[in-house]
Design a protein around this motif. Structure first.
Motif, PDB file in Angstrom:
ATOM      1  N   ASP A   1       0.846 -13.310  -9.907  1.00 44.81           N
ATOM      2  CA  ASP A   1       1.574 -13.608  -8.665  1.00 44.81           C
ATOM      3  C   ASP A   1       0.931 -14.728  -7.841  1.00 44.81           C
ATOM      4  OD1 ASP A   1       3.886 -13.226  -7.235  1.00 44.81           O
ATOM      5  OD2 ASP A   1       3.060 -11.670  -5.935  1.00 44.81           O
TER       6      ASP A   1
ATOM      7  N   ALA B   1      14.385 -12.528  -6.515  1.00 43.03           N
ATOM      8  CA  ALA B   1      14.015 -11.115  -6.677  1.00 43.03           C
ATOM      9  C   ALA B   1      14.837 -10.483  -7.799  1.00 43.03           C
ATOM     10  CB  ALA B   1      14.235 -10.365  -5.370  1.00 43.03           C
TER      11      ALA B   1
ATOM     12  N   LYS C   1      12.419 -14.943  -2.276  1.00 42.54           N
ATOM     13  CA  LYS C   1      13.239 -13.730  -2.344  1.00 42.54           C
ATOM     14  C   LYS C   1      14.563 -13.972  -3.053  1.00 42.54           C
ATOM     15  CE  LYS C   1      11.262 -11.476   1.735  1.00 42.54           C
ATOM     16  NZ  LYS C   1      11.515 -10.966   3.111  1.00 42.54           N
TER      17      LYS C   1
ATOM     18  N   GLU D   1      10.155 -12.494 -12.730  1.00 43.65           N
ATOM     19  CA  GLU D   1       9.234 -11.354 -12.750  1.00 43.65           C
ATOM     20  C   GLU D   1       8.181 -11.528 -13.844  1.00 43.65           C
ATOM     21  OE1 GLU D   1       9.162  -9.051 -10.385  1.00 43.65           O
ATOM     22  OE2 GLU D   1      10.762 -10.274  -9.509  1.00 43.65           O
TER      23      GLU D   1
ATOM     24  N   ARG E   1       5.639 -13.976 -12.537  1.00 45.64           N
ATOM     25  CA  ARG E   1       4.757 -13.307 -11.569  1.00 45.64           C
ATOM     26  C   ARG E   1       3.688 -12.492 -12.288  1.00 45.64           C
ATOM     27  NH1 ARG E   1       7.560  -9.644  -7.426  1.00 45.64           N
ATOM     28  NH2 ARG E   1       5.428  -9.668  -6.616  1.00 45.64           N
TER      29      ARG E   1
END
Length: 346
Positions: free
Chosen positions: A264, A250, A247, A256, A259
Motif C-alpha cells: 500500500d 475501491a 477511493k 487491490e 496495494r
C-alpha cells in the motif's frame, strides 16, 4: 537484481561447489541454472499491473525451486550415476544456485513472492539497489579468473571469497537501511512530525545515500534523503497521497492486487481526466518508476476503472544521478526534492 549479477552468482556457487570435478563447465551450468527463475518474463499478461505483480511469483518460490532442485538432482543421478560427487552435494549445489536467485531479489525493493502459493506481502528488504557494482564486480572478477585459469584451488578459493564478500555486503546494506530509517525518524520526531509508516530504499548504484519515505496519518507522505556521512538534519519534502482520489478504485481487483504487492505504498494523482497510480517504493520524488493510468473521468464527473496502462514518467537521467552520487559525501546543496516532485502531476 540484474541478469548479469544473477548469472555470476550462480556460476560462482556452482564453481565453488563442483568446479573441482566439472571444471569450467560448472560456471556455464551455474550461470544457466541461475537464470531459470526469471523465465517467467516470457509469459504474457494482459496489462502492466499484472505483469508487474505476477513477476517474481511462482518461479521465485522457495517451495517450487526446492522441488525443482530435487527433480534435477534425481534426474542427473539417474542418467549419470557414475558422476564423481554425491547426490547430496549435487542437490545442495543445485538448490543453492536456484534459491539464491529469489533471495537476492528479495534484498531489493521490488517485491519477491518467496513463499508462493502462500500470499503474504512480497518480500522487499530494500538493502541494495537493483544494480550495484560493489556487489557484482567481485563475483564477476572471480568468475573471469576461473574462466581464464580454470577451476584451480586458487580459483575456487577466490570464488568462495567473492561469495563471502557479496553476502557480507548484503548485511552492510541492511544495516545501512536501518540506520537511515533511524536517523530520519528521529529527525522528524524532533520536529513534531508523527510518522505512521517509514522505510528506506537505497538510491542508485550504492548503499551510502538513502531515500526514505514516511507516511503520516493526515494523508501525506515525506520524501527524505539521508547519507551515511550526514551530520546535519536530512532534507525532505511533504507531499499528498491524494487518498480521496484513490477511493474511485475501491474494490477494483487489479488495484487491490497492486496495494497488496506494494504494501500500500501508493500515491494517486488526477492528471487531466486520468487517475494515475504511482508505486512510491521505486524511483524518487517526481521520478517514480512504476505509474499506471487506472481510471478515466466521464463527462458527468464520475470515475470509471479502465484496463491499466503505463503512464509516461520521467525516470531521471545523468544530471539527476550526478546529484544523487554527489549527495553521498556532501549534504549541501540538498537534492531539489520539491522541484523534482512537481513532475508527478505533469
Amino acid at each position: 537484481m540484474d541478469s548479469v549479477t544473477q548469472a555470476v552468482l550462480g556460476a560462482g556457487i556452482q564453481g565453488a561447489m563442483l568446479g573441482r570435478v566439472q571444471g569450467r563447465r560448472a560456471l556455464i551450468y551455474g550461470a544457466a541454472l541461475a537464470t531459470v527463475p526469471d523465465l517467467d518474463v516470457l509469459m504474457s499478461y494482459p496489462d502492466p499491473v499484472s505483469l508487474m505483480t505476477y513477476h517474481r511469483g511462482f518461479s521465485h518460490s522457495v517451495f517450487v525451486l526446492t522441488g525443482l532442485a530435487v527433480l534435477l538432482a534425481w534426474l542427473i543421478r539417474k542418467y549419470w550415476p557414475q558422476a564423481p560427487y554425491s547426490g547430496r552435494r549435487l542437490f545442495l549445489t543445485i538448490w543453492l544456485v536456484l534459491v539464491t536467485h529469489p533471495i537476492l531479489d528479495a534484498f531489493t525493493v521490488y517485491g519477491t513472492q518467496l513463499f508462493w502459493p502462500l500470499t503474504p506481502t512480497p518480500e522487499s528488504w530494500s538493502a541494495v539497489f537493483i544494480i550495484d557494482p560493489i556487489y557484482t564486480v567481485p563475483l564477476l572478477l572471480g568468475v573471469l579468473f576461473a574462466i581464464a585459469f580454470g577451476l584451480t584451488r586458487m580459483a575456487r578459493r577466490l570464488l568462495v571469497a567473492a561469495l563471502v564478500f557479496s553476502t557480507a555486503y548484503l548485511g552492510f546494506g541492511l544495516a545501512g537501511r536501518m540506520a537511515a530509517e533511524h536517523r530520519v525518524r528521529d529527525a522528524m520526531q524532533g520536529q513534531g512530525i508523527a510518522v505512521a509508516e517509514l522505510r528506506a530504499i537505497p538510491m542508485p548504484f550504492n548503499t551510502l545515500v538513502w531515500r526514505v519515505i514516511a507516511k503520516t496519518s493526515d494523508g501525506h507522505y515525506y520524501e527524505a534523503v539521508s547519507s551515511l556521512f550526514d551530520r546535519d538534519t536530512p532534507e525532505w519534502v511533504r507531499l499528498p497521497l491524494n487518498l480521496e482520489a484513490g477511493k474511485a478504485l475501491a474494490g477494483v481487483p487489479l488495484h487491490e492486487r497492486l496495494r497488496w504487492f506494494t504494501d500500500d505504498w501508493l500515491r494517486y494523482d488526477i492528471v487531466g481526466d486520468a487517475l494515475v497510480v504511482s508505486d512510491l517504493r521505486m524511483g524518487m520524488a517526481g521520478h517514480y518508476t512504476f505509474r499506471f493510468k487506472m481510471a478515466e473521468r466521464a463527462p458527468d464527473g464520475t470515475w470509471n476503472a479502465v484496463t491499466p496502462s503505463v503512464w509516461p514518467t520521467s525516470r531521471g537521467g545523468w544530471n539527476e544521478l550526478k546529484l544523487v552520487l554527489g549527495r553521498v559525501l556532501h549534504a549541501q546543496p540538498p537534492l531539489p526534492l520539491a522541484q523534482w516532485s512537481e513532475l508527478a502531476t505533469k
